[in-house]
Scaffold this active site. Sequence first.
Site, PDB file in Angstrom:
ATOM      1  N   ARG A  86     -10.632 -11.423   1.406  1.00 17.39           N
ATOM      2  CA  ARG A  86     -11.525 -12.420   0.797  1.00 17.39           C
ATOM      3  C   ARG A  86     -10.892 -13.795   0.761  1.00 17.39           C
ATOM      4  NH1 ARG A  86     -12.002  -8.641  -4.320  1.00 17.39           N
ATOM      5  NH2 ARG A  86     -11.760  -7.187  -2.589  1.00 17.39           N
TER       6      ARG A  86
ATOM      7  N   LYS B 202       0.827  -1.203   0.000  1.00 22.92           N
ATOM      8  CA  LYS B 202       0.000   0.000   0.000  1.00 22.92           C
ATOM      9  C   LYS B 202       0.862   1.255   0.000  1.00 22.92           C
ATOM     10  CE  LYS B 202      -3.967  -1.827   2.614  1.00 22.92           C
ATOM     11  NZ  LYS B 202      -5.008  -1.645   1.586  1.00 22.92           N
TER      12      LYS B 202
END
Length: 519
Positions: A372, A298
Amino acid sequence: MRRDLYAAKGIILSRGVVMRTIVNGKPIDISAITGNIKSVKADLLVVGMFEDKRFEPLLRVLDRALKGEIGKVVKAGEFTGEFGQSAGISSLSALGARKLLLVGLGKRERYNLEILRRVAAYGARAGRLLLMKSVALALPTPKASATETGQAAAEGALLGLYRFVQYKTVDKEKLKELQHVTIICNKNDVKELTAGIGEACKIAEAVNWVRDIVNMPASERPPKRVAAEALTLRKFGVKVKVLGRNEIEKAGMGGLAGVSRGSAQEPQFIVAEWRGRGPTVALVGKGVTFDSGGLDIKARNSMTTMRGDVAGAAAVLGALKLSAQARLPLRVIAVLPVCENMPGGKAYKPGDILTAYNKKTMEIADTDAEGRLILADALSYADKLRPTAIIDLATLTGACVVALGYEAAGVMGDAKLVAKAKTSGEATNERVWEFPLWDEYKEKVKSDIADVRNIPKGEGWEAGAIAGGAFLSNFVTKTWAHIDIAGPSWLPEDSFYATKGATGWGVRLLYAMLKKWKA
Ligand code: BES
Ligand code: ZN
Ligand code: ZN
């Protein structure tokens, strides 16, 4: 619309059972009281007024005692009753209270439990800001039962008083905590109101516990610390089982094993269960204790708050705690995959293929779409237990924050479950907004080299929140709903009784859903 809040005649006060709870590590007493408002003892008496400026009997009594001072402030335009407004007035030693704070309630016809929570928080915080010890709240009753009213007022105050200051070592004297909150009410309501206060204490303890877990520095709160927090629920009769790295690998949980490989912290798969008699509800929560993004690292601005990526798992623990304490007639199973997403030498890589617990293969197109992957294992594990419903909470996508901001979580999945979430969301003001899960979206997360890919085909960002839900739908066969809490679980600023940083969002929503569960 409202019952009288107090008895103007007589000087005898009658106090309900005093509830003691803990906020910010300090004890605080909270109780209901009835009797003549003029004799209520407190450092600060908080009195509500609507913007129609109609003087309630209560305001008239106070105004008379203060020789018209309230009327003067209103006439001078210093206070209009608008929501968010307030005005301090000296009590001139004519009251049991040392000072009076008028707070605006906004439009009379829009007054409800949520406004009550907000002004209760405002009043309690105002008292603390003035370094006072005790606050008494004289606020109107919305269209609701006395129990709901007491609960809302106490919840607003106790949640609003939360602050994460454990690590502060300087300016301690400015951090004095409020010690007493009194809720002034009608004579006939003391008992019910007290019951509501009791419920609010439990709820605030759970929410504030979750806030502490989520706010804690990630380096001090690795997966094992989350497991340790889960284990504390044993004292409420919750059964807790924790799997470590070896067991996770052996069980075939390839998502959790894969995502955690780049981290020095051992992953944990936590299964915690309140075994009440009744239908089984599985609660699944994303527990990424720190999300660096992994090799798809990130940018620095989006990494600073990523200790908050554990909020789903923590909220589920909060709801489980409340379910056990209330001995709900349900079997509530929390399934929490917990790990760190780091770019270490053993880290999983773009192009890797991981096999989930239900044997489906997952192509890694972006290591930052890690939630996920670990939820794939947890959902298929929960699914195998054949629950009547599965609800997952996850800080899954930035796209959900783009869509809804901090005001609501995204929800998708089974229509009836979604409807339940909407209803309880309105009641608690932990609101959800539905996204569609049409087949066309599910097509986008099919992979050319594996069964599914973790970001959609295309540029990868399109319908990001839905793509997350579409991916997850591959790992459930039972009734299921997915709630993306990336926005409301972590706030950049205080917002009424929700505080900056971790909010504990979802605890009150889930508990409200479970409390009124009907198969
Ligand atoms: N934990 C983040 C989502 C997130 C973003 C939570 C902002 C809270 C605030 C998640 O793991 C993530 O990185 N998602 C990616 C998905 C993308 C790679 C498809 C995102 O949102 O950018
Ligand atoms: Zn991520
Ligand atoms: Zn994440």
